[in-house]
Write an enzyme that holds these catalytic residues in place. Structure first.
Site, mmCIF file in Angstrom:
data_model
loop_
_atom_site.group_PDB
_atom_site.id
_atom_site.type_symbol
_atom_site.label_atom_id
_atom_site.label_comp_id
_atom_site.label_asym_id
_atom_site.label_seq_id
_atom_site.Cartn_x
_atom_site.Cartn_y
_atom_site.Cartn_z
ATOM 1 N N GLU A 244 0.840 -1.216 0.000
ATOM 2 C CA GLU A 244 0.000 0.000 0.000
ATOM 3 C C GLU A 244 0.871 1.261 0.000
ATOM 4 O O GLU A 244 0.548 2.255 0.649
ATOM 5 C CB GLU A 244 -0.991 -0.028 1.181
ATOM 6 C CG GLU A 244 -1.873 -1.269 1.128
ATOM 7 C CD GLU A 244 -2.892 -1.423 2.253
ATOM 8 O OE1 GLU A 244 -2.934 -0.575 3.153
ATOM 9 O OE2 GLU A 244 -3.665 -2.401 2.205
ATOM 10 N N GLU B 190 -4.490 -7.874 -1.941
ATOM 11 C CA GLU B 190 -5.420 -7.916 -0.800
ATOM 12 C C GLU B 190 -6.762 -7.397 -1.287
ATOM 13 O O GLU B 190 -6.811 -6.444 -2.053
ATOM 14 C CB GLU B 190 -5.009 -6.934 0.315
ATOM 15 C CG GLU B 190 -4.117 -7.444 1.385
ATOM 16 C CD GLU B 190 -3.831 -6.359 2.431
ATOM 17 O OE1 GLU B 190 -4.758 -5.657 2.876
ATOM 18 O OE2 GLU B 190 -2.659 -6.216 2.792
#
Ligand code: BMA
Length: 376
Positions: free
Chosen positions: A189, A297
């Protein structure tokens, strides 16, 4: 004679590692173990067939249970295990015996081996603490990334943390004493600003340096050769946005991103539109760069929509090319304000739809992954 010389020269050329690298037959680590190279090559072909379904911490706990040998929420619902298992190293850098989600590292090592021996694939993230302040991964401080690069005041500390994850990776062994391949997704991320390594907390140049430094340290200095490297953003707006912090093709095997429904993407239509758009960009980049695309994810916390798996998620995923998709963890009840799960448990509202999703030819769970012999 000429022909013989020609053949000899071609054979010589083929045996040069350079040829394999140029053809992208080898991962970022050209000295990767043969199981790791096979996994890389098999994952590359996989999207033609379908995608591996993954689940974080699947064998350790689920909603309402912990550490029951052989149990998994995915298995309780479908009668099959996931094909991919996500694990997390946060706090290994502090020499703690359990990770930030209370999973003991010794048990994790056994679970990793269990999944691998069944033919499954392992992916690992690392919510490492902030090395500058000693606070958590979620507590950014200006200058943290610069402080751990060579010449920075925390470089020695960061190296000592890398030594610890290197030891962990090198301790993962299969029944023939071979190293278990792992898809490592450092600095996940990295375009969001919630972690100390992400977004506005450092410059794109610093991030690229840190990514390359980390790969090079593990691979070239610590001789860790059982890793594939994933470049892992969060949601993104465009190809340029996605690539802003990309360290370069020679450092990356897998390209992916994380995306969740809920919170800031509430409606099914909005989630579907965004997933479709970003997967479309990923399809394109994977082709252009000859990389393995993945949904590193995803999830919809609490699964409030009973037909989410087929109507929303598979509806979009089936139109795209990813090698795997990792659902986040089923931690269950944490506090009155937090109840977290991303795959159904037995009796949960979306369980029947998840079984339908399981039955789709493109969704690959353990039995199909085992048959694919991904390490050969
Ligand atoms: C988050 C949540 C947290 C957890 C963290 C690291 O998304 O699931 O509860 O501690 O990931 O695994």
């Amino acid at each position: 004679m000429l022909l013989f010389r020609h053949l000899l020269c071609s054979a010589f050329f083929l045996f040069e590692a350079g040829y394999f690298e140029a053809q992208n037959l080898l991962p970022a680590d050209s000295r990767a173990t043969s199981e790791t190279v096979h996994l890389f090559q098999n994952l590359k072909k996989l999207p033609e067939k379908g995608f591996l379904f993954g689940h974080q911490d699947d064998l350790a706990y689920g909603v309402g249970w912990k550490y029951e040998p052989g149990r998994s929420d995915v298995h309780d619902v479908t009668g099959d295990f996931p094909a991919l298992y996500g694990w997390e190293l946060g706090r290994i850098e502090l020499d703690q015996p359990v990770n930030l989600d209370s999973v003991p590292f010794d048990r994790m090592r056994e679970f990793i081996r269990e999944g691998y021996e069944r033919g499954g694939v392992i992916t690992i993230s690392w919510h490492l603490n902030n090395p500058l302040t000693g606070k958590t991964a979620w507590q950014p401080e200006p200058g943290t990334v610069a402080s751990i690069l060579p010449g920075g005041q925390k470089n020695a500390l960061y190296r000592s943390w890398l030594d610890k994850i290197a030891s962990f990776f090198l301790s993962l062994k299969g029944s023939k004493n071979e190293l278990i391949p792992v898809i490592f997704r450092p600095f996940h991320e990295l375009n969001g600003s919630w972690f100390w390594w992400g977004g506005k907390n450092c410059t794109p140049v610093e991030m690229k340096q840190l990514y390359r430094y980390t790969v090079s340290y593990l691979r070239d200095l610590k001789n860790v050769h059982n890793l594939l490297y994933a470049y892992n953003t969060d949601r993104f707006a465009s190809k340029e946005d996605y690539l802003e912090r990309y360290p370069g093709d020679e450092w990356v095997d897998i390209i992916g991103f994380d995306i969740y429904q809920g919170n800031n993407i509430k409606k099914n239509e909005d989630f579907m539109a965004e997933l479709d758009k970003t997967l479309h960009i990923l399809d394109f980049l994977a082709q252009e760069k000859n990389k393995i695309p993945a949904l590193t994810e995803f999830g919809y916390n609490g699964l409030p929509d009973s037909s989410w798996w087929t109507n929303v998620f598979f509806n979009i995923l089936s139109k795209h090319q990813v090698a795997y998709a990792l659902a986040w963890r089923n931690s269950g009840y944490q506090s009155p304000a937090q109840y977290e799960f991303y795959v159904p448990y037995k009796g949960q509202g979306s369980a029947p739809d998840f079984v339908k999703f399981y039955g789709e030819a493109q969704t690959l769970f353990q039995k199909e992954a085992t048959a694919l012999k991904l390490y050969r």
